[in-house]
Design a protein around this motif. Structure first.
Motif, PDB file in Angstrom:
ATOM      1  N   PHE A   1       5.261  14.752  -5.059  1.00 49.54           N
ATOM      2  CA  PHE A   1       5.320  13.292  -5.172  1.00 49.54           C
ATOM      3  C   PHE A   1       6.239  12.681  -4.120  1.00 49.54           C
ATOM      4  CE2 PHE A   1       3.322  14.302  -9.104  1.00 49.54           C
ATOM      5  CZ  PHE A   1       2.597  13.178  -9.475  1.00 49.54           C
ATOM      6  N   GLN A   2       7.130  13.499  -3.553  1.00 47.71           N
ATOM      7  CA  GLN A   2       8.000  13.007  -2.486  1.00 47.71           C
ATOM      8  C   GLN A   2       7.232  12.756  -1.189  1.00 47.71           C
ATOM      9  OE1 GLN A   2      10.827  16.371  -2.961  1.00 47.71           O
ATOM     10  NE2 GLN A   2      12.403  14.783  -3.197  1.00 47.71           N
ATOM     11  N   ASN A   3       6.004  13.231  -1.119  1.00 46.43           N
ATOM     12  CA  ASN A   3       5.178  13.015   0.077  1.00 46.43           C
ATOM     13  C   ASN A   3       4.507  11.651   0.090  1.00 46.43           C
ATOM     14  OD1 ASN A   3       5.768  15.665   0.897  1.00 46.43           O
ATOM     15  ND2 ASN A   3       4.029  16.478  -0.274  1.00 46.43           N
ATOM     16  N   ILE A   4       4.485  10.973  -1.052  1.00 48.53           N
ATOM     17  CA  ILE A   4       3.882   9.640  -1.122  1.00 48.53           C
ATOM     18  C   ILE A   4       4.689   8.685  -0.251  1.00 48.53           C
ATOM     19  CG2 ILE A   4       3.383   7.681  -2.629  1.00 48.53           C
ATOM     20  CD1 ILE A   4       2.941   9.709  -4.902  1.00 48.53           C
TER      21      ILE A   4
ATOM     22  N   LEU B   1       0.827  -1.198   0.000  1.00 51.89           N
ATOM     23  CA  LEU B   1       0.000   0.000   0.000  1.00 51.89           C
ATOM     24  C   LEU B   1       0.867   1.257   0.000  1.00 51.89           C
ATOM     25  CD1 LEU B   1      -3.065  -0.591   2.348  1.00 51.89           C
ATOM     26  CD2 LEU B   1      -2.747  -1.147  -0.061  1.00 51.89           C
ATOM     27  N   TYR B   2       0.360   2.267  -0.664  1.00 47.10           N
ATOM     28  CA  TYR B   2       0.964   3.597  -0.671  1.00 47.10           C
ATOM     29  C   TYR B   2      -0.103   4.590  -0.201  1.00 47.10           C
ATOM     30  CZ  TYR B   2       5.011   1.942  -3.347  1.00 47.10           C
ATOM     31  OH  TYR B   2       6.147   1.281  -3.744  1.00 47.10           O
ATOM     32  N   VAL B   3       0.318   5.628   0.512  1.00 48.51           N
ATOM     33  CA  VAL B   3      -0.634   6.616   1.005  1.00 48.51           C
ATOM     34  C   VAL B   3      -0.089   8.027   0.791  1.00 48.51           C
ATOM     35  CG1 VAL B   3      -1.496   5.035   2.790  1.00 48.51           C
ATOM     36  CG2 VAL B   3       0.295   6.698   3.373  1.00 48.51           C
ATOM     37  N   ILE B   4      -0.997   8.974   0.792  1.00 49.06           N
ATOM     38  CA  ILE B   4      -0.633  10.384   0.915  1.00 49.06           C
ATOM     39  C   ILE B   4      -1.051  10.796   2.324  1.00 49.06           C
ATOM     40  CG2 ILE B   4      -0.992  12.728   0.083  1.00 49.06           C
ATOM     41  CD1 ILE B   4      -1.658  11.570  -2.650  1.00 49.06           C
ATOM     42  N   PRO B   5      -0.098  11.039   3.226  1.00 49.88           N
ATOM     43  CA  PRO B   5      -0.444  11.363   4.613  1.00 49.88           C
ATOM     44  C   PRO B   5      -1.350  12.588   4.714  1.00 49.88           C
ATOM     45  CG  PRO B   5       1.893  10.834   4.432  1.00 49.88           C
ATOM     46  CD  PRO B   5       1.363  10.944   3.026  1.00 49.88           C
ATOM     47  N   LYS B   6      -2.114  12.624   5.748  1.00 49.81           N
ATOM     48  CA  LYS B   6      -3.091  13.689   5.998  1.00 49.81           C
ATOM     49  C   LYS B   6      -2.483  15.083   5.814  1.00 49.81           C
ATOM     50  CE  LYS B   6      -5.506  15.744   9.950  1.00 49.81           C
ATOM     51  NZ  LYS B   6      -5.801  15.578  11.392  1.00 49.81           N
ATOM     52  N   THR B   7      -1.271  15.274   6.333  1.00 48.80           N
ATOM     53  CA  THR B   7      -0.625  16.590   6.307  1.00 48.80           C
ATOM     54  C   THR B   7      -0.503  17.157   4.899  1.00 48.80           C
ATOM     55  OG1 THR B   7       0.696  15.861   8.195  1.00 48.80           O
ATOM     56  CG2 THR B   7       1.408  17.871   7.102  1.00 48.80           C
ATOM     57  N   PHE B   8      -0.369  16.280   3.921  1.00 46.05           N
ATOM     58  CA  PHE B   8      -0.120  16.715   2.548  1.00 46.05           C
ATOM     59  C   PHE B   8      -1.338  16.583   1.647  1.00 46.05           C
ATOM     60  CE2 PHE B   8       3.799  14.791   4.313  1.00 46.05           C
ATOM     61  CZ  PHE B   8       4.544  15.961   4.457  1.00 46.05           C
ATOM     62  N   ASP B   9      -2.488  16.398   2.240  1.00 49.31           N
ATOM     63  CA  ASP B   9      -3.719  16.161   1.473  1.00 49.31           C
ATOM     64  C   ASP B   9      -4.766  17.205   1.851  1.00 49.31           C
ATOM     65  OD1 ASP B   9      -6.005  15.260   0.250  1.00 49.31           O
ATOM     66  OD2 ASP B   9      -6.025  13.292   1.211  1.00 49.31           O
TER      67      ASP B   9
ATOM     68  N   ALA C   1      -3.652  17.045  -4.171  1.00 50.40           N
ATOM     69  CA  ALA C   1      -2.638  16.577  -3.230  1.00 50.40           C
ATOM     70  C   ALA C   1      -1.249  16.530  -3.861  1.00 50.40           C
ATOM     71  CB  ALA C   1      -3.009  15.194  -2.710  1.00 50.40           C
ATOM     72  N   LEU C   2      -1.185  16.421  -5.185  1.00 55.50           N
ATOM     73  CA  LEU C   2       0.096  16.315  -5.891  1.00 55.50           C
ATOM     74  C   LEU C   2       0.165  17.399  -6.970  1.00 55.50           C
ATOM     75  CD1 LEU C   2       0.110  12.426  -6.347  1.00 55.50           C
ATOM     76  CD2 LEU C   2       1.313  13.737  -4.570  1.00 55.50           C
ATOM     77  N   PRO C   3       0.232  18.658  -6.565  1.00 56.23           N
ATOM     78  CA  PRO C   3       0.161  19.758  -7.535  1.00 56.23           C
ATOM     79  C   PRO C   3       1.439  19.985  -8.330  1.00 56.23           C
ATOM     80  CG  PRO C   3       0.515  20.630  -5.341  1.00 56.23           C
ATOM     81  CD  PRO C   3       0.307  19.153  -5.179  1.00 56.23           C
TER      82      PRO C   3
END
Length: 265
Positions: free
Chosen positions: A214-217, A179-187, A207-209
């Motif tokens: 993409f480094q936040n994934i 699994l991969y996620v985008i943490p709350k902080t970056f979403d 979330a990925l502007p």
């Protein structure tokens, strides 16, 4: 053999037979009156509180404690692989067997203790068999729920009213899919909600502007028996593994959910 070919009126006497399903997975059982004890895992003092904090701050939390005894995960993993390879049946057929429900009972305790006392096991269960050599991949990026009232889908202490436990039955790695996620902080849509109008921005794009975003994934590999908790709002997906990997083990996993009874009512 396929599920469609089994579940027909003509074959009703066959698929209603407990023996038919037990023969498919002879190392598992199907009881008429299953007794499930109250054992649990992942409930060490301090760990549940740590997970609750991570769920609030990040939208997910790792459960590094593994289920006691390899047999608990290996027997289910072997059965799911047998169902897929020999019978072409989906992984979720594993819900027929006692061993799955014993594991569910233990997971339920971990879920409630790590989230909120009002969150209870809700029988929302899924299982997966992902083999990169077959071109398989997990679900594409998504949120599990899109409530109209996002703020109201959390308790007053900010713990989510809907939390999933995703448990690896085989090692889950970037090579065979994890699994991969985008943490709350970056979403930005995690707490405020997403614009669901026809011309609204896509949640993933918000979330990925840019390329730095993409480094936040975050990749979340898990060893067999380990799990992770995540809320209904976190953006997550299952990756496409490497079909050329030297490790030929498919990614096999199962998930359980706890929720507040008021959620989605």
């Amino acid at each position: 053999m396929s599920l469609q070919s089994i579940l027909t009126g003509k074959n009703r006497s066959t698929w209603e037979s407990k023996q038919f399903w037990e023969d498919m997975c002879p190392n598992l059982s199907i009881s008429d009156d299953l007794f499930i004890g109250a054992s649990s895992f992942g409930t060490k003092e301090g760990e549940c509180e740590r997970r609750k904090e991570r769920l609030i701050d990040d939208g997910y939390a790792l459960v590094d404690d593994t289920i006691e005894g390899e047999h608990a995960t290996q027997s289910l993993a072997d059965a799911i692989m047998e169902l897929h390879k020999t019978h072409s049946l989906p992984a979720t057929i594993i819900l027929l067997y006692d061993e799955t429900w014993r594991l569910a009972a233990r997971a339920a305790s971990t879920l409630t203790n790590s989230t909120h006392s009002k969150n209870h096991f809700n029988f929302d269960m899924l299982a997966w068999y992902i083999d990169p050599r077959e071109g398989a991949a997990g679900f594409s990026p998504h949120r599990d729920r899109q409530p109209d009232d996002v703020k109201g889908s959390f308790h007053d202490d900010k713990v989510a009213k809907y939390v999933t436990m995703w448990l690896a039955l085989t090692d889950a790695t970037p090579e065979n899919s994890c699994l991969y996620v985008i943490p709350k902080t970056f979403d930005p849509g995690y707490t405020t909600g997403d614009d669901e109008s026809d011309d609204g921005p896509d949640p993933l794009t918000r979330a990925l502007p840019d390329k730095c975003a993409f480094q936040n994934i975050r990749a979340l590999p898990r060893r067999a028996g380990q799990s992770l908790l995540f809320t209904h709002r976190i953006m997550h997906w299952g990756s496409r593994g490497n079909p050329n990997s030297h490790d030929k083990t498919p990614r096999v996993a199962i998930s359980f959910v706890c929720s507040d009874p008021s959620f989605e009512k």
